[in-house]
Design a protein around this motif. Structure first.
Motif, PDB file in Angstrom:
ATOM      1  N   THR A  86       0.609  -1.299  -0.082  1.00 46.54           N
ATOM      2  CA  THR A  86       0.000   0.051   0.034  1.00 46.54           C
ATOM      3  C   THR A  86       0.625   1.383   0.002  1.00 46.54           C
ATOM      4  O   THR A  86       0.310   2.306  -0.430  1.00 46.54           O
ATOM      5  N   ARG A  87       2.070   1.274   0.603  1.00 42.97           N
ATOM      6  CA  ARG A  87       2.677   2.609   0.542  1.00 42.97           C
ATOM      7  C   ARG A  87       4.192   2.140   0.770  1.00 42.97           C
ATOM      8  O   ARG A  87       4.491   1.237   1.312  1.00 42.97           O
ATOM      9  N   LEU A  88       5.010   3.018   0.075  1.00 47.45           N
ATOM     10  CA  LEU A  88       6.574   2.983   0.374  1.00 47.45           C
ATOM     11  C   LEU A  88       7.083   4.345   0.938  1.00 47.45           C
ATOM     12  O   LEU A  88       6.994   5.426   0.488  1.00 47.45           O
ATOM     13  N   ASP A  89       8.021   4.104   2.026  1.00 45.71           N
ATOM     14  CA  ASP A  89       8.699   5.240   2.426  1.00 45.71           C
ATOM     15  C   ASP A  89      10.043   4.918   2.164  1.00 45.71           C
ATOM     16  O   ASP A  89      10.703   4.066   2.562  1.00 45.71           O
ATOM     17  N   VAL A  90      10.739   6.033   1.351  1.00 42.35           N
ATOM     18  CA  VAL A  90      12.024   5.998   1.217  1.00 42.35           C
ATOM     19  C   VAL A  90      12.888   6.629   2.309  1.00 42.35           C
ATOM     20  O   VAL A  90      12.633   8.006   2.374  1.00 42.35           O
ATOM     21  N   HIS A  91      13.848   6.128   3.065  1.00 45.20           N
ATOM     22  CA  HIS A  91      14.372   6.845   4.261  1.00 45.20           C
ATOM     23  C   HIS A  91      15.885   7.553   3.846  1.00 45.20           C
ATOM     24  O   HIS A  91      16.146   8.375   4.355  1.00 45.20           O
ATOM     25  N   GLY A  92      16.360   6.922   2.903  1.00 42.64           N
ATOM     26  CA  GLY A  92      17.712   7.416   2.428  1.00 42.64           C
ATOM     27  C   GLY A  92      18.339   6.407   1.506  1.00 42.64           C
ATOM     28  O   GLY A  92      17.844   5.472   1.217  1.00 42.64           O
ATOM     29  N   THR A  93      19.370   7.058   0.879  1.00 38.78           N
ATOM     30  CA  THR A  93      20.286   6.171  -0.103  1.00 38.78           C
ATOM     31  C   THR A  93      21.496   6.555   0.178  1.00 38.78           C
ATOM     32  O   THR A  93      22.223   7.473   0.803  1.00 38.78           O
ATOM     33  N   ALA A  94      22.386   5.793  -0.371  1.00 32.04           N
ATOM     34  CA  ALA A  94      24.047   5.861  -0.467  1.00 32.04           C
ATOM     35  C   ALA A  94      24.357   5.433  -1.658  1.00 32.04           C
ATOM     36  O   ALA A  94      24.116   3.947  -2.040  1.00 32.04           O
ATOM     37  N   GLY A  95      25.094   6.216  -2.318  1.00 27.81           N
ATOM     38  CA  GLY A  95      25.585   5.748  -3.829  1.00 27.81           C
ATOM     39  C   GLY A  95      24.253   5.132  -4.490  1.00 27.81           C
ATOM     40  O   GLY A  95      23.240   6.173  -4.584  1.00 27.81           O
ATOM     41  N   GLY A  96      24.383   4.439  -5.740  1.00 31.24           N
ATOM     42  CA  GLY A  96      23.360   4.148  -6.594  1.00 31.24           C
ATOM     43  C   GLY A  96      23.148   5.342  -7.782  1.00 31.24           C
ATOM     44  O   GLY A  96      22.052   5.161  -8.156  1.00 31.24           O
ATOM     45  N   GLY A  97      23.810   6.077  -7.821  1.00 32.00           N
ATOM     46  CA  GLY A  97      23.626   7.346  -8.807  1.00 32.00           C
ATOM     47  C   GLY A  97      23.854   6.852 -10.259  1.00 32.00           C
ATOM     48  O   GLY A  97      24.364   5.750 -10.408  1.00 32.00           O
ATOM     49  N   PRO A  98      23.597   7.604 -11.315  1.00 33.70           N
ATOM     50  CA  PRO A  98      23.595   7.221 -12.646  1.00 33.70           C
ATOM     51  C   PRO A  98      25.134   7.117 -13.016  1.00 33.70           C
ATOM     52  O   PRO A  98      25.192   6.364 -13.957  1.00 33.70           O
ATOM     53  N   PHE A  99      26.097   7.520 -12.201  1.00 35.52           N
ATOM     54  CA  PHE A  99      27.557   7.265 -12.625  1.00 35.52           C
ATOM     55  C   PHE A  99      28.175   6.320 -11.780  1.00 35.52           C
ATOM     56  O   PHE A  99      29.399   6.192 -11.601  1.00 35.52           O
ATOM     57  N   GLU A 100      27.307   5.695 -10.987  1.00 37.48           N
ATOM     58  CA  GLU A 100      28.064   4.588  -9.766  1.00 37.48           C
ATOM     59  C   GLU A 100      27.559   3.351 -10.150  1.00 37.48           C
ATOM     60  O   GLU A 100      26.830   3.219 -11.020  1.00 37.48           O
ATOM     61  N   ASP A 101      28.347   2.221  -9.602  1.00 37.74           N
ATOM     62  CA  ASP A 101      27.808   0.986  -9.648  1.00 37.74           C
ATOM     63  C   ASP A 101      27.463   0.040  -8.601  1.00 37.74           C
ATOM     64  O   ASP A 101      26.946  -1.041  -8.847  1.00 37.74           O
ATOM     65  N   ASP A 102      27.339   0.938  -7.513  1.00 39.31           N
ATOM     66  CA  ASP A 102      26.848   0.149  -6.256  1.00 39.31           C
ATOM     67  C   ASP A 102      26.014   1.167  -5.319  1.00 39.31           C
ATOM     68  O   ASP A 102      26.258   2.404  -5.536  1.00 39.31           O
ATOM     69  N   GLY A 103      25.020   0.540  -4.673  1.00 41.46           N
ATOM     70  CA  GLY A 103      24.113   1.587  -3.903  1.00 41.46           C
ATOM     71  C   GLY A 103      23.207   0.788  -3.125  1.00 41.46           C
ATOM     72  O   GLY A 103      23.058  -0.262  -3.209  1.00 41.46           O
ATOM     73  N   TRP A 104      22.725   1.772  -2.016  1.00 46.30           N
ATOM     74  CA  TRP A 104      22.096   1.165  -1.004  1.00 46.30           C
ATOM     75  C   TRP A 104      20.651   1.990  -0.940  1.00 46.30           C
ATOM     76  O   TRP A 104      20.964   3.175  -1.224  1.00 46.30           O
TER      77      TRP A 104
END
Length: 129
Positions: free
Chosen positions: A73-91
């Protein structure tokens, strides 16, 4: 299936067609967060094929086993680390909320790991939060 003009389940405020629908249709998500959001929408839509296709081959199970009694029913994103368009790993740290057929409600918090391979992001695994 979700109507293209309906609000996207991932919570961006956009329509499904302008948001996660484009990724479900084959366009690669440009960031780990957008892949995670599209995977949530796939859970909401019951799209097991998309979930498997976006799961990293090293950790992909043979089946997802979606529970038809759960409605995401709902998604809450609390934060990210990496994962951008010029990166290869992210959280991506998020909470996904659900409601069961019996009316009970719950939530699953997870810090998910993503990896980009051959220009596409994949879900690798997650740590419950």
């Amino acid at each position: 299936m979700i109507d293209d003009d309906a609000r996207c389940p991932c919570g961006t405020g956009e329509t499904y067609g302008a948001c996660c629908g484009r990724f479900h249709g084959g366009r690669p998500a440009p960031t780990a967060e957008l892949l995670m959001r599209s995977r949530f929408s796939a859970f909401a839509a019951g799209d097991e094929a998309y979930l498997l296709a976006t799961w990293h081959p090293d950790t992909r199970p043979p089946a997802v086993g979606l529970d038809p009694a759960l409605r995401w029913t709902r998604l809450d994103v609390h934060g990210t680390a990496g994962g951008g368009p010029f990166e290869d790993d992210g959280w991506v740290d998020f909470t996904a909320h659900w409601r069961a057929a019996d009316g009970s409600r719950g939530a699953q918090r997870e810090n998910s790991r993503f990896r980009r391979q051959d220009g596409r992001w994949y879900y690798v695994d997650g740590v419950p939060g």
